[in-house]
Design a protein around this motif. Structure first.
Motif, PDB file in Angstrom:
ATOM      1  N   GLN A 128       5.385   1.327  -1.056  1.00  0.00           N
ATOM      2  CA  GLN A 128       6.253   0.182  -0.790  1.00  0.00           C
ATOM      3  C   GLN A 128       5.858  -1.035  -1.625  1.00  0.00           C
ATOM      4  O   GLN A 128       6.723  -1.807  -2.049  1.00  0.00           O
ATOM      5  N   HIS A 129       4.555  -1.216  -1.873  1.00  0.00           N
ATOM      6  CA  HIS A 129       4.080  -2.477  -2.447  1.00  0.00           C
ATOM      7  C   HIS A 129       3.642  -2.418  -3.910  1.00  0.00           C
ATOM      8  O   HIS A 129       3.680  -3.440  -4.593  1.00  0.00           O
ATOM      9  N   LEU A 130       3.194  -1.277  -4.411  1.00  0.00           N
ATOM     10  CA  LEU A 130       2.653  -1.226  -5.766  1.00  0.00           C
ATOM     11  C   LEU A 130       3.742  -1.331  -6.833  1.00  0.00           C
ATOM     12  O   LEU A 130       4.722  -0.586  -6.805  1.00  0.00           O
ATOM     13  N   ILE A 131       3.545  -2.211  -7.793  1.00  0.00           N
ATOM     14  CA  ILE A 131       4.500  -2.317  -8.895  1.00  0.00           C
ATOM     15  C   ILE A 131       4.277  -1.200  -9.919  1.00  0.00           C
ATOM     16  O   ILE A 131       5.163  -0.907 -10.718  1.00  0.00           O
ATOM     17  N   LEU A 144      -5.620  -6.334   0.855  1.00  0.00           N
ATOM     18  CA  LEU A 144      -4.254  -6.183   1.348  1.00  0.00           C
ATOM     19  C   LEU A 144      -3.402  -7.401   1.013  1.00  0.00           C
ATOM     20  O   LEU A 144      -2.217  -7.273   0.669  1.00  0.00           O
ATOM     21  N   ILE A 145      -3.986  -8.581   1.108  1.00  0.00           N
ATOM     22  CA  ILE A 145      -3.250  -9.800   0.755  1.00  0.00           C
ATOM     23  C   ILE A 145      -2.891  -9.780  -0.721  1.00  0.00           C
ATOM     24  O   ILE A 145      -1.759 -10.099  -1.114  1.00  0.00           O
ATOM     25  N   GLU A 146      -3.857  -9.399  -1.563  1.00  0.00           N
ATOM     26  CA  GLU A 146      -3.588  -9.300  -2.997  1.00  0.00           C
ATOM     27  C   GLU A 146      -2.468  -8.302  -3.277  1.00  0.00           C
ATOM     28  O   GLU A 146      -1.545  -8.580  -4.066  1.00  0.00           O
ATOM     29  N   LEU A 147      -2.522  -7.148  -2.625  1.00  0.00           N
ATOM     30  CA  LEU A 147      -1.513  -6.119  -2.829  1.00  0.00           C
ATOM     31  C   LEU A 147      -0.125  -6.621  -2.439  1.00  0.00           C
ATOM     32  O   LEU A 147       0.858  -6.440  -3.174  1.00  0.00           O
ATOM     33  N   LYS A 148      -0.029  -7.274  -1.291  1.00  0.00           N
ATOM     34  CA  LYS A 148       1.262  -7.724  -0.796  1.00  0.00           C
ATOM     35  C   LYS A 148       1.823  -8.891  -1.615  1.00  0.00           C
ATOM     36  O   LYS A 148       3.036  -9.023  -1.758  1.00  0.00           O
ATOM     37  N   HIS A 149       0.932  -9.716  -2.181  1.00  0.00           N
ATOM     38  CA  HIS A 149       1.382 -10.867  -2.949  1.00  0.00           C
ATOM     39  C   HIS A 149       1.684 -10.530  -4.405  1.00  0.00           C
ATOM     40  O   HIS A 149       2.572 -11.140  -5.007  1.00  0.00           O
ATOM     41  N   THR A 150       0.944  -9.595  -4.976  1.00  0.00           N
ATOM     42  CA  THR A 150       1.074  -9.330  -6.411  1.00  0.00           C
ATOM     43  C   THR A 150       1.630  -7.952  -6.736  1.00  0.00           C
ATOM     44  O   THR A 150       2.055  -7.713  -7.853  1.00  0.00           O
ATOM     45  N   GLY A 151       1.566  -7.024  -5.785  1.00  0.00           N
ATOM     46  CA  GLY A 151       1.990  -5.659  -6.063  1.00  0.00           C
ATOM     47  C   GLY A 151       0.938  -4.858  -6.813  1.00  0.00           C
ATOM     48  O   GLY A 151       1.238  -3.791  -7.346  1.00  0.00           O
ATOM     49  N   VAL A 161      -3.561  -3.932  -7.027  1.00  0.00           N
ATOM     50  CA  VAL A 161      -4.991  -4.073  -6.761  1.00  0.00           C
ATOM     51  C   VAL A 161      -5.712  -3.109  -7.697  1.00  0.00           C
ATOM     52  O   VAL A 161      -5.121  -2.149  -8.193  1.00  0.00           O
ATOM     53  N   SER A 162      -6.985  -3.371  -7.946  1.00  0.00           N
ATOM     54  CA  SER A 162      -7.760  -2.537  -8.859  1.00  0.00           C
ATOM     55  C   SER A 162      -7.922  -1.131  -8.300  1.00  0.00           C
ATOM     56  O   SER A 162      -7.763  -0.890  -7.098  1.00  0.00           O
ATOM     57  N   ASN A 163      -8.285  -0.210  -9.166  1.00  0.00           N
ATOM     58  CA  ASN A 163      -8.548   1.166  -8.734  1.00  0.00           C
ATOM     59  C   ASN A 163      -9.664   1.213  -7.703  1.00  0.00           C
ATOM     60  O   ASN A 163      -9.598   1.959  -6.720  1.00  0.00           O
ATOM     61  N   ARG A 164     -10.706   0.411  -7.920  1.00  0.00           N
ATOM     62  CA  ARG A 164     -11.822   0.364  -6.958  1.00  0.00           C
ATOM     63  C   ARG A 164     -11.344  -0.099  -5.599  1.00  0.00           C
ATOM     64  O   ARG A 164     -11.677   0.480  -4.567  1.00  0.00           O
ATOM     65  N   MET A 165     -10.536  -1.166  -5.558  1.00  0.00           N
ATOM     66  CA  MET A 165     -10.028  -1.676  -4.290  1.00  0.00           C
ATOM     67  C   MET A 165      -9.123  -0.655  -3.609  1.00  0.00           C
ATOM     68  O   MET A 165      -9.134  -0.516  -2.385  1.00  0.00           O
ATOM     69  N   ARG A 166      -8.340   0.076  -4.377  1.00  0.00           N
ATOM     70  CA  ARG A 166      -7.468   1.095  -3.784  1.00  0.00           C
ATOM     71  C   ARG A 166      -8.302   2.141  -3.043  1.00  0.00           C
ATOM     72  O   ARG A 166      -7.910   2.627  -1.984  1.00  0.00           O
ATOM     73  N   GLN A 167      -9.453   2.475  -3.607  1.00  0.00           N
ATOM     74  CA  GLN A 167     -10.326   3.452  -2.955  1.00  0.00           C
ATOM     75  C   GLN A 167     -10.950   2.869  -1.692  1.00  0.00           C
ATOM     76  O   GLN A 167     -11.087   3.568  -0.681  1.00  0.00           O
TER      77      GLN A 167
END
Length: 210
Positions: free
Chosen positions: A121-124, A83-90, A92-98
């Motif tokens: 809201q967060h994904l670029i 979640l931190i990675e997603l919020k900071h960078t927009g 996360v890997s496909n595996r992490m999304r799952q």
């Protein structure tokens, strides 16, 4: 998409196919499939029961769980790191999304549509059809012939951590305060066996088998 597809084919013609070129093509096909599904199903795509034709009631909102998720403070280190990675960078890997979706739906017992909106809201690289289609799939409300309505894909998170981040490279990068912790420390914390002294307690523990 056509340009990328042909570029993959050109690469394979020179260097041969491999696992990575295969999965990139596979995900492009999923993207295409979700786009057509959205065209066919329309607004149903965004209903709680999705295209499943089930008549299930959305879970009541657990405000503590929802707040912890939004703040990346679930107390589950591998989830908080994602979640931190997603919020900071927009991203996360496909595996992490799952992993995130599985924990959100199955462990936090939150409405999958909230998770889809959070990603939106967060994904670029956000894409309406792919995002909502994948969340519905993982919730058991979408295109999964093996799932019963409302019984989606469940990821054993501690097992996944053992398999995909055994050295905790990703986790330590996004949670540097846990760099002194071993894989076993994290697994024990997430299962509630031996909570970490310097990290918040999980708002929802994993089962003993996870």
């Amino acid at each position: 998409v056509r340009k990328v597809w042909h570029a993959i084919k050109e690469y394979e013609a020179v260097y041969g196919s491999n696992e990575h070129s295969y999965w990139l093509q596979f995900e492009l096909l999923w993207r295409e499939y979700f786009h057509w599904s959205l065209r066919v199903n329309g607004p149903t795509y965004f209903h709680y029961n999705g295209i499943s034709q089930a008549k299930l009631t959305p879970p009541e909102l657990n405000k503590d769980h929802w707040r912890a998720w939004q703040q990346a403070s679930t107390g589950m280190p591998m989830i908080d790191a994602g979640l931190i990675e997603l919020k900071h960078t927009g991203f996360v890997s496909n595996r992490m999304r799952q992993w995130l979706a599985s924990y959100f739906i199955n462990d936090l017992n939150l409405d999958w549509r909230l998770g889809a909106r959070f990603f939106e809201q967060h994904l670029i690289d956000f894409d309406v059809a792919s995002n909502w289609g994948n969340w519905a799939y993982l919730a058991g409300m979408g295109h999964d012939p093996r799932a019963q309505p409302g019984q989606g894909r469940y990821f054993s998170l501690n097992k996944q951590l053992h398999q995909y981040d055994p050295e905790l490279i990703h986790l330590h990068h996004w949670l540097p305060q846990l760099r002194h912790c071993s894989l076993q420390h994290i697994v024990d914390h997430q299962s509630g066996r031996h909570p970490l002294a310097n990290y918040r307690s999980p708002v929802q523990l994993l089962g003993a088998a996870n």
